[in-house]
Write an enzyme that holds these catalytic residues in place. Structure first.
Site, PDB file in Angstrom:
ATOM      1  N   ILE A 279      43.972   2.128 -18.020  1.00  0.00           N
ATOM      2  CA  ILE A 279      43.665   2.303 -16.596  1.00  0.00           C
ATOM      3  C   ILE A 279      43.645   0.969 -15.848  1.00  0.00           C
ATOM      4  O   ILE A 279      44.304   0.846 -14.799  1.00  0.00           O
ATOM      5  CB  ILE A 279      42.341   3.074 -16.414  1.00  0.00           C
ATOM      6  CG1 ILE A 279      42.497   4.519 -16.901  1.00  0.00           C
ATOM      7  CG2 ILE A 279      41.908   3.066 -14.947  1.00  0.00           C
ATOM      8  CD1 ILE A 279      41.224   5.330 -16.889  1.00  0.00           C
TER       9      ILE A 279
ATOM     10  N   GLU B 242      36.919 -11.032 -16.319  1.00  0.00           N
ATOM     11  CA  GLU B 242      36.524 -11.336 -17.688  1.00  0.00           C
ATOM     12  C   GLU B 242      37.749 -11.356 -18.594  1.00  0.00           C
ATOM     13  O   GLU B 242      37.915 -12.249 -19.407  1.00  0.00           O
ATOM     14  CB  GLU B 242      35.530 -10.274 -18.148  1.00  0.00           C
ATOM     15  CG  GLU B 242      35.170 -10.333 -19.600  1.00  0.00           C
ATOM     16  CD  GLU B 242      34.302  -9.145 -19.987  1.00  0.00           C
ATOM     17  OE1 GLU B 242      34.665  -8.446 -20.946  1.00  0.00           O
ATOM     18  OE2 GLU B 242      33.272  -8.918 -19.333  1.00  0.00           O
TER      19      GLU B 242
ATOM     20  N   GLY C 124      38.905  -4.408 -16.371  1.00  0.00           N
ATOM     21  CA  GLY C 124      38.390  -4.211 -17.718  1.00  0.00           C
ATOM     22  C   GLY C 124      39.538  -4.110 -18.703  1.00  0.00           C
ATOM     23  O   GLY C 124      40.641  -4.602 -18.462  1.00  0.00           O
ATOM     24  N   ILE C 125      39.277  -3.429 -19.815  1.00  0.00           N
ATOM     25  CA  ILE C 125      40.272  -3.325 -20.872  1.00  0.00           C
ATOM     26  C   ILE C 125      40.809  -1.898 -20.957  1.00  0.00           C
ATOM     27  O   ILE C 125      40.084  -0.937 -20.707  1.00  0.00           O
ATOM     28  CB  ILE C 125      39.665  -3.758 -22.222  1.00  0.00           C
ATOM     29  CG1 ILE C 125      40.744  -3.889 -23.296  1.00  0.00           C
ATOM     30  CG2 ILE C 125      38.575  -2.787 -22.670  1.00  0.00           C
ATOM     31  CD1 ILE C 125      40.244  -4.575 -24.563  1.00  0.00           C
ATOM     32  N   GLY C 126      42.093  -1.758 -21.277  1.00  0.00           N
ATOM     33  CA  GLY C 126      42.668  -0.430 -21.481  1.00  0.00           C
ATOM     34  C   GLY C 126      43.791  -0.098 -20.526  1.00  0.00           C
ATOM     35  O   GLY C 126      44.212  -0.915 -19.694  1.00  0.00           O
TER      36      GLY C 126
ATOM     37  N   GLY D 246      31.370  -7.027 -19.883  1.00  0.00           N
ATOM     38  CA  GLY D 246      30.966  -7.503 -18.561  1.00  0.00           C
ATOM     39  C   GLY D 246      30.846  -6.399 -17.536  1.00  0.00           C
ATOM     40  O   GLY D 246      30.763  -6.680 -16.331  1.00  0.00           O
TER      41      GLY D 246
END
Length: 578
Positions: free
Chosen positions: A337, A359, A333-335, A449
Site C-alpha cells: 500500500i 522512517e 510505511g512498509i508494504g 514508527g
C-alpha cells in the site's frame, strides 16, 4: 626535572606518532611511555593491533596483513571510540581495526552477550553465519543456559542463526519472519518499543549492547565508511557497544548523513564482498491501487475553512514553485500500500511538488523521486530494496540518512506543515483502535514508527495521520481451503494488541473509501468505519453495534430499576458526587 622530562618525552612520542601516521608508517602501541599525556594515550589501542597503518585497501606492497588468532583478545574499547577533542583527533589519524576472518569474529562473542545487528540489509551474513556454525559445535563455548542474544530489528538475518538448542536467541525489537518461530517456541523474546525511542533506551542502558556486528562500505581516503542504507538506531548502539565488528563489503552503497562512521571507531574488520540479501519490492495488488487513490485524494484535499485571498494564493504559488511553500511532506510505511501510494503520487497531475521525511524508503519512494516532484533532500532512517534500488542509493546526493530518534521525533514532525503519514494495519475495530503487530496470540511485527508519525501528523498544521488497509483478508478455513474475514472488527479482542489507540487515529482508508474519525462520537466512528468495510460484512458489523447498544440500554435499565426499588424501600442511594 623528572616531570619536565616526562612531558617532553610524551610530546616527542606524540609528534613522532602523528608524523608516522601522515607518512603511513606503523607505530607500535607498546612504544608509548607508561605515563603520557591523554593525547598520547589515545594511541594505545586495546585490540593489540598495530596502529598507524594505512587505510584498508591501501596497504603498501609487502606490508603484513594482520590476521588474529582463533580467539583474538577482547577488551572494552567504548571509551576510546567515543573520545572527542584531541584524543579523538589522534585516534582518527592513528587507530585502525584489526583484520580477521568471519570465524575469528564469531569466536569473539561470549555466552550471554547482547549482540546488536542493525535493521535492514546491513546485517553481516558472514559473521552471523559463522556464529550459527559455532553454535552447532559441542565445543563451541555456547550454551542454552546463557545464550547469545541478538538485539535488533533485522528481518534479513539468517533463520538458521536461531538454533533449536537455544544457544543463540533473538531479543527482537521488531518481529520479522526470521524470528517469529523462535519467539513463538519460547527461544527468544520480543521487546515492545517505539522505534524512535530505541536509541534513548540504548544510551540509558535499558536495552544493553555488548557487541555490535555491522556491515560497512570500504573506507574513503579520509578513513570514513558508511552503514549503507541504514542509520536508524545504529549510532546509539555503536556508541554503547564495548566491541565493534564490521564486515567491509564493496557492494554496500555509500550514503550521506548519520550513516557515516570513521574506521578508527571499529575494532575488527572482516573483508567479504558477498552480495547483499535482496528485499524484493512488495507486490502491488489492484486493491492496493484503489486504496492508494483514496489516500492520495485525501492527502491532497484542501483544509476546511474559508478560501484564502488572491494575494495569499499568489504568494503560496510562488513559494511552491521555489520549493519552499506549504507543500505536503510524506511518510511511508512498509508494504504494497505505501509503495502504491508513492507511485500514485508520482503520476497524479494534482501534485506539483512535495517533500519526504520517512522512517523507511523503498522502490515506491524511488519512483516518486525520479518523477521530479520531490523538492529538497529525502530524509530517511533506513532503506530496503532489491539490487537496483541499492545501486540507486549509492552516492545519491538527494538522500540523507538520519538517526531514528531524529526522523521519528513527533515534536519535530509536528512542526512540518501538511505532514501526511501513511501506515498499514492488520485489524481496526469500530472504535478506531489499531492492531498492526499481533496475530492469533503471537507477535507478527512491531510498532515501528507508526505511532510516532501518527502523533506528529496530528500536531502538524493541516497534517493527516492515515491508517490504510484492505477491508478483508483470506485465511485458512481449517478444511484445506480459504475463507474471507473482515479486517474491520467490532472490537479488538484477546487475540489482538493495541498498536495505535483510538485517540491517535485521524483517518482510516480501505478500497471502499475514507473514514474520518477525529471529532466524532463512538457511534459516529463505528458508522464511518462500517461504511468503508467490505459489503459482505457490513450486516454483521451493524448487528454488533446494535447488540452493544442494546446491552448498554439493558444495563442502564437494570440500574434504574434497582434505584426505583431502593427508593420504594426507603433506602435509595445518594446521588453520586461529581
Amino acid at each position: 626535572m623528572r616531570s619536565t622530562t616526562m612531558r617532553t618525552r610524551s610530546r616527542a612520542v606524540l609528534a613522532i606518532a602523528l608524523a608516522a601516521a601522515f607518512a603511513g608508517l606503523p607505530v607500535a602501541s607498546q612504544a608509548l611511555p607508561e605515563r603520557s599525556s591523554a593525547a598520547a594515550l589515545a594511541l594505545a589501542t586495546p585490540t593489540r593491533a598495530t596502529v598507524g597503518l594505512p587505510l584498508l585497501g591501501e596497504r603498501p606492497a609487502g606490508a603484513p596483513i594482520l590476521v588474529a588468532e582463533a580467539a583474538p583478545e577482547r577488551k572494552d574499547t567504548s571509551a576510546l571510540r567515543n573520545a572527542r577533542g584531541l584524543r579523538g583527533f589522534v585516534r582518527d589519524l592513528t587507530r585502525r581495526p584489526k583484520e580477521i576472518d568471519a570465524t575469528a569474529a564469531a569466536n569473539l562473542l561470549r555466552a550471554g552477550d547482547k549482540v546488536y545487528i542493525p535493521v535492514g540489509q546491513v546485517t553481516s551474513s558472514c559473521v552471523l553465519g559463522a556464529l550459527a556454525d559455532r553454535a552447532k559445535q559441542p565445543a563451541g563455548g555456547l550454551s542454552a543456559e546463557k545464550p547469545v542474544e541478538i538485539v535488533g530489528l533485522s528481518n534479513v538475518a539468517p533463520r538458521n542463526l536461531f538454533d533449536r538448542e537455544g544457544k543463540v536467541v533473538p531479543r527482537a525489537l521488531f518481529c520479522g519472519a526470521n524470528v517469529r518461530d523462535a519467539i513463538a517456541a519460547g527461544r527468544g523474546s520480543f521487546v515492545p518499543a517505539y522505534f524512535g525511542r530505541i536509541p534513548r533506551m540504548m544510551r540509558e542502558g535499558k536495552i544493553p549492547v555488548d557487541v555490535a556486528v555491522i556491515q560497512v562500505s570500504p573506507p574513503d581516503k579520509l578513513g570514513f565508511v558508511t552503514l549503507g542504507p541504514t542509520a536508524a538506531e545504529a549510532p546509539a548502539a555503536l556508541e554503547k557497544a564495548k566491541l565493534v565488528i564490521a564486515q567491509v563489503n564493496k557492494n554496500l552503497p555509500r550514503t550521506k548523513g548519520d550513516t557515516r562512521l570513521h574506521i578508527s571507531k571499529i575494532d575488527y574488520v572482516v573483508k567479504n564482498d558477498q552480495p547483499l540479501v535482496p528485499v524484493p519490492a512488495a507486490e502491488i495488488t489492484e486493491v492496493d491501487r484503489q486504496i492508494a487513490k483514496h489516500v492520495v485524494g485525501l492527502a491532497l484535499s484542501k483544509p476546511e475553512g474559508g478560501k484564502p485571498g488572491l494575494l495569499k494564493r499568489a504568494v503560496g504559488a510562488v513559494k511552491r514553485a521555489l520549493g519552499c511553500g506549504d507543500m505536503p511532506t510524506f511518510q511511508f510505511g512498509i508494504g504494497g500500500i505505501p509503495d502504491a501510494v508513492a507511485q500514485e503520487l508520482s503520476s497524479t497531475p494534482e501534485l506539483k511538488a512535495c517533500k519526504i521525511r520517512s522512517e523507511l524508503i523503498g522502490p515506491g519512494t524511488r519512483k516518486l523521486v525520479e518523477s521530479g516532484k520531490v523538492k529538497g533532500k529525502v530524509v530517511y532512517t533506513f532503506g530496503m530494496g532489491d539490487e537496483s534500488f541499492l545501486k540507486w542509493m549509492d552516492r545519491n546526493g538527494k538522500l540523507v540518512g538520519r538517526a531514528v530518534d531524529y526522523v521519528n521525533d513527533s515534536a519535530k514532525i509536528g512542526k512540518i506543515k501538511n505532514m501526511v503519514a501513511v501506515n498499514s494495519a492488520l485489524r481496526v475495530d469500530l472504535s478506531g483502535q489499531v492492531n498492526a503487530q499481533y496475530v492469533k496470540g503471537e507477535w507478527y511485527s512491531g510498532v515501528g514508527g507508526q505511532v510516532d508519525f501518527l502523533r506528529g501528523a496530528m500536531l502538524s498544521k493541516n497534517g493527516k495521520g492515515i491508517i490504510a488497509l484492505p477491508s478483508t483478508a483470506s485465511i485458512p478455513d481449517g478444511k484445506g481451503g480459504k475463507k474471507l474475514v473482515s479486517k474491520i472488527v467490532p472490537r479488538l479482542g484477546e487475540e489482538d494488541v493495541v498498536t495505535s489507540n483510538m485517540h491517535d487515529v485521524q483517518y482510516v482508508v480501505t478500497e471502499f473509501g475514507v473514514a474520518s474519525l477525529e471529532g466524532k462520537s463512538d457511534l459516529e466512528r463505528a458508522r464511518a468505519l462500517i461504511a468503508i468495510s467490505h459489503p459482505q460484512f457490513r450486516g454483521e458489523l451493524i448487528a454488533a453495534i446494535d447488540a452493544q447498544a442494546a446491552a448498554r440500554k439493558q444495563a442502564e435499565q437494570k440500574r434504574y430499576d434497582k434505584f426505583l426499588e431502593a427508593q420504594r424501600a426507603g433506602n435509595a442511594p445518594a446521588p453520586a458526587a461529581h
